[in-house]
Design a protein around this motif. Structure first.
Motif, PDB file in Angstrom:
ATOM      1  N   LEU A  30       0.838  -1.194   0.000  1.00 18.29           N
ATOM      2  CA  LEU A  30       0.000   0.000   0.000  1.00 18.29           C
ATOM      3  C   LEU A  30       0.879   1.252   0.000  1.00 18.29           C
ATOM      4  CD1 LEU A  30      -2.736   1.540   0.366  1.00 18.29           C
ATOM      5  CD2 LEU A  30      -2.288   1.429   2.831  1.00 18.29           C
ATOM      6  N   GLN A  31       0.481   2.242  -0.777  1.00 16.71           N
ATOM      7  CA  GLN A  31       1.123   3.554  -0.695  1.00 16.71           C
ATOM      8  C   GLN A  31       0.046   4.617  -0.582  1.00 16.71           C
ATOM      9  OE1 GLN A  31       4.558   4.589  -0.423  1.00 16.71           O
ATOM     10  NE2 GLN A  31       3.243   6.233   0.302  1.00 16.71           N
ATOM     11  N   VAL A  32       0.019   5.298   0.550  1.00 13.75           N
ATOM     12  CA  VAL A  32      -0.866   6.437   0.744  1.00 13.75           C
ATOM     13  C   VAL A  32      -0.160   7.648   0.149  1.00 13.75           C
ATOM     14  CG1 VAL A  32      -1.970   7.954   2.438  1.00 13.75           C
ATOM     15  CG2 VAL A  32      -1.882   5.474   2.848  1.00 13.75           C
ATOM     16  N   VAL A  33      -0.907   8.472  -0.568  1.00 12.52           N
ATOM     17  CA  VAL A  33      -0.383   9.702  -1.148  1.00 12.52           C
ATOM     18  C   VAL A  33      -1.416  10.790  -0.899  1.00 12.52           C
ATOM     19  CG1 VAL A  33       0.292  10.871  -3.269  1.00 12.52           C
ATOM     20  CG2 VAL A  33       0.863   8.462  -2.955  1.00 12.52           C
ATOM     21  N   ALA A  34      -1.013  11.881  -0.262  1.00 10.07           N
ATOM     22  CA  ALA A  34      -1.908  13.022  -0.078  1.00 10.07           C
ATOM     23  C   ALA A  34      -1.611  14.037  -1.173  1.00 10.07           C
ATOM     24  CB  ALA A  34      -1.695  13.654   1.289  1.00 10.07           C
ATOM     25  N   VAL A  35      -2.659  14.634  -1.708  1.00 10.83           N
ATOM     26  CA  VAL A  35      -2.499  15.697  -2.691  1.00 10.83           C
ATOM     27  C   VAL A  35      -3.053  16.966  -2.057  1.00 10.83           C
ATOM     28  CG1 VAL A  35      -3.061  16.534  -4.991  1.00 10.83           C
ATOM     29  CG2 VAL A  35      -2.729  14.081  -4.610  1.00 10.83           C
TER      30      VAL A  35
END
Length: 171
Positions: free
Chosen positions: A88-93
């Protein structure tokens, strides 16, 4: 139309737009969603867009002025910590108009364990694969092939989100 009427009409239109509960990202050919995440980053976690390939990616559209966005950060950090080793990779924009000036200090202060990206004008105007971001927070879940499999607005329940992630991570 008088000034108060115009303001009321604008407020009503904005409110109705924010009520949309299940946005549908525009289907992107190939790696359109992943390509839309080739953005500059800030904060303590280095960002390598190519490293997203083959991972389940949780994209959280975020702003520092959005209380539900900030309240969701501990859940996102726990998911990254617990499921990162599984792919899993969480990425916030970050959608803040002030960009790096506000998001950099926030990402550092919050000690984010996932990358914080800076939205560009294409993304903010709805001209990316993600389409129009009507309300924050908005979350899009991408499978290992970079396809959007789920999208929603508002805070997500940790348990429900974890169930969905477990299914995607097993594939």
């Amino acid at each position: 139309m008088s000034r108060p009427s115009r303001a009321l009409t604008c407020a009503l239109l904005l409110a109705l737009g924010a009520c949309r509960s299940t946005p549908s990202p525009v289907e992107a050919p190939g790696n359109g969603f992943l390509n839309a995440l080739v953005l500059p980053s800030v904060g303590p976690v280095p960002y390598r867009p190519r490293a997203l390939s083959g991972k389940v990616v949780l994209v959280s559209f975020f702003a520092t002025w959005c209380f539900p966005c900030v309240a969701e950060v501990p859940t996102l950090q726990a998911l990254q910590r617990d499921h990162g080793p599984e792919g899993l990779q969480v990425v916030a924009v970050g959608m803040d108009l002030e960009g790096r000036r506000v998001l950099g200090p926030y990402a550092d202060q919050a000690a984010l364990n996932y990358p914080m990206l800076l939205a560009d004008e294409y993304l903010r105007s709805g001209r990316s694969a993600f389409g129009h971001i009507g309300a924050l927070p908005m979350t899009v879940l991408l499978d290992r092939d970079g396809r959007a499999v789920s999208a929603w607005q508002g805070m997500s329940a940790h348990g429900e989100l974890e169930k969905t992630l477990r299914k995607l991570l097993k594939r």
